[in-house]
Enzyme design. Structure first.
Site, short mmCIF file in Angstrom:
data_model
loop_
_atom_site.label_atom_id
_atom_site.label_comp_id
_atom_site.label_asym_id
_atom_site.label_seq_id
_atom_site.Cartn_x
_atom_site.Cartn_y
_atom_site.Cartn_z
N ASP A 31 0.85 -1.18 0.00
CA ASP A 31 0.00 0.00 0.00
C ASP A 31 0.89 1.24 0.00
OD1 ASP A 31 -2.29 1.81 0.44
OD2 ASP A 31 -3.33 -0.02 1.03
N HIS A 79 -2.94 3.08 -4.62
CA HIS A 79 -2.30 2.68 -3.35
C HIS A 79 -0.90 2.12 -3.60
CE1 HIS A 79 -5.57 3.56 -0.63
NE2 HIS A 79 -6.43 2.95 -1.42
N GLU A 114 -9.78 2.69 -5.18
CA GLU A 114 -9.37 4.06 -4.85
C GLU A 114 -8.18 4.55 -5.68
OE1 GLU A 114 -10.94 4.42 -0.28
OE2 GLU A 114 -8.91 3.69 -0.52
#
Ligand SMILES: [Zn+2]
Length: 762
Positions: free
Chosen positions: A190, A263, A326
């Site tokens: 991440d 990410h 995301e």
């Protein structure tokens, strides 16, 4: 033996058919969690000596070792496996459903199983049946017949936001196995840290595994402050192989997650050439969503394919998780390389470009005989042909994917995010926000009601997720995971789930002791005093109760002459039969804050409640637009109970709305001169909660003719001066219709959260 088996199959048929006819009957919770399909208690018990014999009929070695260790560690029982006529006998049988087993406890114990996994499940059930009291171990006579409802019973761990050691990961696997979870989703990469050694790209761990600083406290606290400590870690490939093997021995498959295209800040800190700008950034120390993601150019995709090549050698799992969530399209819109890829491949927009990115990964994994799984954002721009969807932003992604005949794993944040608060108690350690009680987890059903019977076959099961932004260590991890993992285990395993009360009793009377034996730092939130507010004609009343019927609470109050009490002779101790009354003030000039502290044996620190006894409490509120059921724990009373919502939010005191326009009316019961109107809004953008655009207040003396005040900008602690007479106050709130690009929940409707309205009268 032959005869016994015959009787057993008759038993099974008998019980299974009994079950079919008595499905409406309430299922009682057994001492086993997750509760087995059939559990029949009979008279009597067997006592275990400290040295028992087990008849070993080709029992897999790892199960022998497991049983041996569990008996020794939890109950100090020694066992030997070489006996011909042991107390416990195992028998593999054929022609029964996959992963099914039975346990028949008479004067000895007979376990039948269909697969090695089901043999392991039988052993975990057997261990939970052992009762230990003052050094004597007994087991009640009973019959168990069992098999799982869902094939995907998952737990997830984020090791990027905070790193967990090999030993800690193994302890988590032990605990998962004990409650029959069989998928471990390992979130290895991440923005805040890259945790897996990749030999072709050593900088991923040399640079990407370490960050120089981490945000202190909650990321919503502006301005953010940072500690200046280097933090991180990673697993070598040998360590990963060891953990994969360890999990296999406990019948758990590890699904690695390598995040792309978003990410990816830790990876791009090591190899900035694979971003759109090529600009050097450090490994991120703040939690959130960031604009810098992998570029969609061929070099970046090849980089990810080479990483996956090594990942596949380490993880035998059929499923490989590639994230996909995301990923802001900000950089892609400005990047010449990305725009070139779009033009050359006739791609209509950046969402379709993400789909193109994922499709290339999907093709690679499919060619290698694996299956791609990703978060529900992979639906945007078109789902890749072989992809499985993990639905986290509610159920919708799962429903869409199943309707398109793709497999899905349900993990909606509403029921599966164990990083959310589990109690609204003021004593809770810092968490990301949200409110997910044990009882709510218990209601989780992975099958969305919107699916037809044919579509439900695409639902593999469900999964609880442990994101670790606010979980810095193992102690806190266990606290957030337990006992909610037990409720999740029931939701994923049980064909007939007992009612919640019966499950809760089992936790308090038995399983909490088992968790203590396993040295688990579980939350005792269900034992805490519960506070409930009621509306009275003069104001509000506070009732304190507990799971233990007759518990007495010590109450202390500071500085409040307004509070009256139903039983004034014992003002220092309160029982669940008593109520504390807070009367509405006739004038706002002497608003009082009552601080109540409640002490109870299970609470390390006393519970603190602050009630603002003002002239608005308990007044009637009517909604023209209702709060969403997800965030409506207390109804309209939440707005006038004198209790402000917590920050970070816990969901309990806040009402959540998802409409463009919100409207509600407060009745002051008589025409009064109004000085000021105060409303509390929440700003927690990471949780998709935004301040609304504006607020307009309308006044009326008769609830028919309205005067509008000027439109005002909304703030967290909104206040508007009025100086007019009215009885009815109508509040109209207008929110933004979409969360902007580049933020968590981009494109979704933002939530508006309101905790309180207070009208100051003269
Ligand atoms: Zn680019």
């Amino acid at each position: 033996m032959q005869k016994l088996r015959f009787i057993l199959s008759i038993y099974t048929i008998f019980f299974v058919s009994c079950q079919l006819f008595t499905q409406v009957k309430e299922v009682k919770q057994s001492p086993i969690i997750p509760n087995p399909t059939v559990f029949i208690q009979s008279e009597g018990e067997i006592e275990f000596s400290s040295d028992i014999a087990i008849c070993n009929l080709n029992l897999p070695l790892e199960i022998q070792i497991y049983l041996q260790n569990q008996l020794k560690d939890l109950f100090k029982i020694k066992c030997n496996f070489n006996s011909e006529n042991g107390l416990i006998q195992f028998k593999k049988i054929v022609n029964v459903p996959t992963d099914s087993y039975t346990i028949n406890i008479t004067d000895n114990i007979l376990i039948t199983y269909s697969s090695d996994a089901s043999c392991f499940y039988a052993v975990t059930s057997l261990i939970q049946l052992i009762e230990s009291q003052s050094g004597i171990n007994t087991i009640s006579k009973c019959f168990v017949s069992d098999s799982p409802k869902f094939e995907w019973r998952g737990m997830h761990l984020d090791v990027s936001r905070h790193f967990f050691t090999v030993e800690e990961v193994k302890k988590m696997l032990d605990l998962m196995a004990f409650y029959k979870f069989n998928k471990f989703h390992w979130h290895l990469t991440d923005d805040q840290g890259w945790r897996i050694e990749i030999k072709q790209f050593p900088k991923l761990t040399a640079i990407g595994a370490w960050r120089d600083s981490t945000v202190i406290g909650h990321a919503n606290t502006i301005p953010n402050q940072y500690n200046k400590q280097r933090e991180g870690g990673f697993y070598t490939q040998d360590q990963i192989k060891d953990i994969v093997k360890y999990a296999q021995n406990k019948y758990i498959t590890i699904i690695p997650e390598i995040e792309m295209p978003g990410h990816a800040r830790a990876a791009l800190a090591a190899y900035p050439e694979f971003s759109c700008t090529g600009k050097q950034h450090g490994v991120e120390g703040l939690w959130g969503v960031f604009d810098d993601i992998y570029c969609s150019k061929k070099e970046s995709i090849d980089f990810n394919l080479k990483i996956l090549e090594e990942v596949l050698t380490l993880f035998p799992s059929e499923y490989i998780h590639i994230g996909g969530d995301e990923a802001p399209k900000t950089r892609w819109k400005e990047c010449a390389n990305c725009q070139k890829v779009m033009k050359e491949n006739n791609i209509k927009d950046e969402h379709a470009l993400q789909s193109y990115f994922i499709q290339q990964i999907d093709r690679y994994l499919t060619a290698k005989g694996r299956k791609l799984i990703g978060w529900d954002e992979i639906l945007e721009g078109g789902l890749s042909p072989n992809a499985t969807v993990m639905s986290w932003r509610g159920e919708q992604g799962g429903i869409e994917a199943a309707k398109q005949k793709h497999f899905v794993v349900m993990s909606p944040s509403s029921h599966c995010y164990f990083d959310h608060y589990q109690t609204s108690s003021s004593t809770e350690p810092l968490a990301i926000g949200g409110y997910l009680t044990l009882e709510k987890v218990y209601t989780f059903n992975p099958i969305p009601s919107a699916l037809t019977a044919q579509e439900t076959v695409f639902v593999l099961g469900g999964q609880a997720n442990l994101w670790t932004e606010y979980i810095p260590n193992m102690k806190q991890l266990e606290y957030m995971m337990f006992p909610r993992a037990l409720a999740m285990a029931q939701s994923l395993w049980c064909t007939n789930k007992p009612n919640y009360k019966s499950f809760e009793n089992e936790l308090v009377n038995h399983q909490f002791r088992v968790l203590s034996l396993m040295k688990v730092n579980y939350s005792k939130a269900i034992l805490y005093p519960k506070t409930n507010l009621i509306r009275t004609n003069k104001g509000i009343g506070l009732v304190v109760s507990s799971i233990k019927q007759d518990e007495k609470f010590e109450i202390e109050m500071v500085e409040n002459p307004i509070v009256s009490y139903s039983n004034p002779s014992v003002i220092k101790t309160l029982t669940s039969k008593d109520t504390l009354f807070f009367d509405r003030l006739s004038s706002s000039n002497n608003t009082k804050l009552a601080t109540i502290t409640i002490k109870s044996d299970v609470l390390k620190k006393p519970l603190r409640i602050e009630v603002n006894t003002n002239s608005t409490i308990g007044l009637p509120v009517s909604f023209a637009t209702s709060p969403n059921v997800k965030f409506n724990n207390r109804g309209d009373l939440a707005l006038v109970d004198g209790i402000r919502g917590a920050r970070p939010w816990k969901g309990d005191e806040w009402l959540g709305f998802d409409q463009d326009t919100i409207e509600f009316t407060l009745d002051l019961l008589a025409v009064k001169k109004i000085k000021e109107c105060k409303i509390g809004f929440l700003m927690a953008n990471g949780s998709w909660i935004y301040l609304p655009k504006n607020v307009t207040i309308f006044l009326s003396k008769d609830n028919e003719h309205w005067n509008s005040l000027h439109k005002s900008k909304a703030t967290e602690y909104f206040s508007q001066f009025v100086f007019k007479k009215a009885r009815y106050v109508k509040v109209k709130v207008v929110s933004n219709s979409k969360i902007p690009e580049g933020k968590e929940g981009a494109g979704f409707h933002p939530w508006t959260f309101i905790d309180e309205i207070e009208i100051i009268t003269k």
